[in-house]
Write a protein that holds these residues in place. Structure first.
Motif, PDB file in Angstrom:
ATOM      1  N   VAL A   1       0.857  -1.178   0.000  1.00 51.52           N
ATOM      2  CA  VAL A   1       0.000   0.000   0.000  1.00 51.52           C
ATOM      3  C   VAL A   1       0.894   1.229   0.000  1.00 51.52           C
ATOM      4  CG1 VAL A   1      -1.936  -1.126   1.165  1.00 51.52           C
ATOM      5  CG2 VAL A   1      -0.171  -0.003   2.532  1.00 51.52           C
ATOM      6  N   THR A   2       0.465   2.258  -0.702  1.00 52.52           N
ATOM      7  CA  THR A   2       1.186   3.528  -0.717  1.00 52.52           C
ATOM      8  C   THR A   2       0.333   4.567  -0.017  1.00 52.52           C
ATOM      9  OG1 THR A   2       2.310   2.996  -2.794  1.00 52.52           O
ATOM     10  CG2 THR A   2       2.242   5.310  -2.162  1.00 52.52           C
ATOM     11  N   VAL A   3       0.917   5.226   0.975  1.00 49.28           N
ATOM     12  CA  VAL A   3       0.198   6.213   1.775  1.00 49.28           C
ATOM     13  C   VAL A   3       1.001   7.504   1.813  1.00 49.28           C
ATOM     14  CG1 VAL A   3      -0.941   4.468   3.203  1.00 49.28           C
ATOM     15  CG2 VAL A   3       1.269   5.407   3.922  1.00 49.28           C
ATOM     16  N   VAL A   4       0.358   8.572   2.255  1.00 50.94           N
ATOM     17  CA  VAL A   4       1.043   9.840   2.488  1.00 50.94           C
ATOM     18  C   VAL A   4       1.327   9.950   3.968  1.00 50.94           C
ATOM     19  CG1 VAL A   4       0.852  12.354   2.420  1.00 50.94           C
ATOM     20  CG2 VAL A   4       0.037  10.992   0.494  1.00 50.94           C
ATOM     21  N   ALA A   5       2.615  10.079   4.307  1.00 45.33           N
ATOM     22  CA  ALA A   5       3.046  10.224   5.696  1.00 45.33           C
ATOM     23  C   ALA A   5       3.614  11.620   5.903  1.00 45.33           C
ATOM     24  CB  ALA A   5       4.093   9.162   6.041  1.00 45.33           C
ATOM     25  N   LEU A   6       3.594  12.073   7.142  1.00 49.02           N
ATOM     26  CA  LEU A   6       4.061  13.411   7.481  1.00 49.02           C
ATOM     27  C   LEU A   6       5.345  13.345   8.287  1.00 49.02           C
ATOM     28  CD1 LEU A   6       0.670  14.912   8.743  1.00 49.02           C
ATOM     29  CD2 LEU A   6       1.521  14.830   6.403  1.00 49.02           C
ATOM     30  N   HIS A   7       6.153  14.393   8.153  1.00 46.50           N
ATOM     31  CA  HIS A   7       7.302  14.557   9.045  1.00 46.50           C
ATOM     32  C   HIS A   7       7.659  16.027   9.105  1.00 46.50           C
ATOM     33  CE1 HIS A   7      10.532  15.084   5.904  1.00 46.50           C
ATOM     34  NE2 HIS A   7       9.601  14.500   5.168  1.00 46.50           N
ATOM     35  N   GLY A   8       8.210  16.458  10.226  1.00 47.93           N
ATOM     36  CA  GLY A   8       8.570  17.854  10.411  1.00 47.93           C
ATOM     37  C   GLY A   8       9.743  18.257   9.543  1.00 47.93           C
ATOM     38  N   VAL A   9       9.814  19.542   9.236  1.00 44.46           N
ATOM     39  CA  VAL A   9      10.891  20.027   8.373  1.00 44.46           C
ATOM     40  C   VAL A   9      12.252  19.893   9.040  1.00 44.46           C
ATOM     41  CG1 VAL A   9       9.429  21.604   7.065  1.00 44.46           C
ATOM     42  CG2 VAL A   9      10.517  22.399   9.180  1.00 44.46           C
ATOM     43  N   CYS A  10      12.288  19.740  10.352  1.00 44.09           N
ATOM     44  CA  CYS A  10      13.554  19.558  11.066  1.00 44.09           C
ATOM     45  C   CYS A  10      13.887  18.091  11.278  1.00 44.09           C
ATOM     46  CB  CYS A  10      13.509  20.271  12.417  1.00 44.09           C
ATOM     47  SG  CYS A  10      13.423  22.055  12.297  1.00 44.09           S
ATOM     48  N   GLU A  11      13.053  17.207  10.795  1.00 44.93           N
ATOM     49  CA  GLU A  11      13.239  15.789  11.034  1.00 44.93           C
ATOM     50  C   GLU A  11      13.655  15.070   9.763  1.00 44.93           C
ATOM     51  OE1 GLU A  11       9.767  15.449  14.438  1.00 44.93           O
ATOM     52  OE2 GLU A  11       9.274  15.363  12.310  1.00 44.93           O
ATOM     53  N   GLY A  12      14.060  13.804   9.914  1.00 42.84           N
ATOM     54  CA  GLY A  12      14.454  12.999   8.780  1.00 42.84           C
ATOM     55  C   GLY A  12      13.267  12.367   8.078  1.00 42.84           C
ATOM     56  N   GLU A  13      13.548  11.289   7.337  1.00 37.52           N
ATOM     57  CA  GLU A  13      12.526  10.655   6.515  1.00 37.52           C
ATOM     58  C   GLU A  13      11.468   9.957   7.371  1.00 37.52           C
ATOM     59  OE1 GLU A  13      12.527  10.851   3.098  1.00 37.52           O
ATOM     60  OE2 GLU A  13      14.135  12.273   3.483  1.00 37.52           O
ATOM     61  N   PRO A  14      10.224   9.874   6.868  1.00 37.45           N
ATOM     62  CA  PRO A  14       9.203   9.119   7.595  1.00 37.45           C
ATOM     63  C   PRO A  14       9.410   7.621   7.417  1.00 37.45           C
ATOM     64  CG  PRO A  14       8.300   9.930   5.538  1.00 37.45           C
ATOM     65  CD  PRO A  14       9.689  10.490   5.643  1.00 37.45           C
ATOM     66  N   ALA A  15       9.000   6.854   8.396  1.00 35.53           N
ATOM     67  CA  ALA A  15       9.013   5.391   8.336  1.00 35.53           C
ATOM     68  C   ALA A  15       7.635   4.896   8.734  1.00 35.53           C
ATOM     69  CB  ALA A  15      10.076   4.819   9.272  1.00 35.53           C
ATOM     70  N   VAL A  16       7.153   3.886   8.037  1.00 39.00           N
ATOM     71  CA  VAL A  16       5.833   3.330   8.329  1.00 39.00           C
ATOM     72  C   VAL A  16       5.971   1.833   8.541  1.00 39.00           C
ATOM     73  CG1 VAL A  16       3.469   3.001   7.514  1.00 39.00           C
ATOM     74  CG2 VAL A  16       4.689   5.114   6.959  1.00 39.00           C
ATOM     75  N   SER A  17       5.503   1.354   9.676  1.00 40.87           N
ATOM     76  CA  SER A  17       5.512  -0.066   9.992  1.00 40.87           C
ATOM     77  C   SER A  17       4.090  -0.599   9.936  1.00 40.87           C
ATOM     78  CB  SER A  17       6.108  -0.284  11.388  1.00 40.87           C
ATOM     79  OG  SER A  17       6.245  -1.661  11.658  1.00 40.87           O
ATOM     80  N   VAL A  18       3.958  -1.906   9.761  1.00 43.82           N
ATOM     81  CA  VAL A  18       2.624  -2.491   9.641  1.00 43.82           C
ATOM     82  C   VAL A  18       2.515  -3.713  10.544  1.00 43.82           C
ATOM     83  CG1 VAL A  18       3.315  -3.868   7.624  1.00 43.82           C
ATOM     84  CG2 VAL A  18       0.885  -3.417   8.046  1.00 43.82           C
TER      85      VAL A  18
END
Length: 301
Positions: free
Chosen positions: A221-238
């Protein structure tokens, strides 16, 4: 300064989208301080188990499976796609010109059917043709480039849903220069059931923003995840169970010595599944709610 985020394992492909302002979900203060990565991962894993347990076998899960919930694109371009970069620009900027009268009368409701599932069907209210057209044509009609609509009529289209591929009533808009129409699903999605578990702000990360697509084989599945501009890449676990797949999003922290603005970035993240999604409910660990498709707006949501 940015708060520290926690990282959890997740198979993903991230594509940057855009940045926008946020309040409670911003990169500065939208998350809880978790101390170390293992502690944050434990919190997310525990919450995912709680959400799965609450949904599995619940009346909410039964109501979700009995409804009509799009899991694919509710707008389908003419066969073969748009002809030129100019037409693609017009579509993206929603610059349409109407050169035909829209139908005066149409059914108030029509059936959504699931072929191959015992001819299951569900009667759903229809979005009016004027409302459907305006959802496409939000730009300026006098601006070039633009797409010209020469006819509109009620027809049907195939659409991926939470119950499998369905035949859905759709408004068919004929575009000048195209042999096949642009299709927009006309059936109103069912109301989301009240979740059997309340949302929480006691875990790191942010809620999943929206579903983009389910792979044809159902194994990602492809989703849109959020992260702050001061943070690194988002990670999604299932967390996968017999009745659900629970997504939990976090971010990879990175040190920042300056002030962090109240902005977050949206990124597409593709998450692999061990088993095809099928009719299992795709859930967000933060909210405890189903993750809906980007083009789907449920009744009362």
């Amino acid at each position: 300064m940015c708060t520290k985020s926690s990282r959890i394992a997740g198979r993903l492909v991230a594509t940057p989208l855009l940045a926008f302002g946020l309040a409670a979900a911003s990169g500065c203060g939208g998350q809880n301080e978790t101390g170390d990565d293992s502690g944050g991962a434990d919190l997310l894993a525990r919450r995912s188990r709680q959400v799965a347990a609450a949904w599995n076998g619940s009346t909410a899960a039964a109501a979700w499976r009995a409804g009509y919930h799009p899991m694919g694109e509710v707008v389908q371009l003419p066969r073969g796609g748009l002809h030129s970069k100019a037409d693609e620009q017009a579509y993206q900027e929603r610059n349409f010109v109407l050169r035909s009268k829209l139908p005066d009368a149409a059914p108030k409701a029509e059936r959504v059917t699931w072929p191959g599932k015992g001819n299951e069907s569900l009667t759903r209210p229809l979005m009016e043709v004027r409302e459907s057209y305006e959802s496409l044509a939000g730009g300026r009609a006098d601006r070039k480039p633009h797409l010209t609509v020469t006819r509109a009529k009620l027809g049907e289209m195939s659409l991926a849903t939470s119950r499998g591929t369905a035949t859905v009533p759709a408004w068919l808009f004929t575009l000048d220069g195209y042999a096949s129409p642009l299709k927009l699903a006309a059936a109103t999605p069912s109301k989301d059931p009240h979740p059997p578990i309340e949302r929480t702000s006691e875990i790191p990360g942010y809620p999943i923003d929206q579903l983009v697509r389910v792979a044809a084989d159902g194994r990602s599945v492809t989703v849109v995840a959020l992260h702050g501009v001061c943070e690194g890449e988002p990670a999604v676990s299932v967390l996968e169970t017999r009745g659900s797949a629970v997504l939990s999003a976090s971010v990879v922290s990175r040190k920042n010595t300056g002030n962090c603005t109240a902005q977050a970035k949206m990124q597409q993240v593709t998450v692999a599944l061990e088993h095809p999604l099928g009719d299992r409910v795709l859930l967000d660990a933060h909210t405890g709610r189903p993750v809906i498709h980007k083009g789907s707006v449920s009744e009362g949501r």
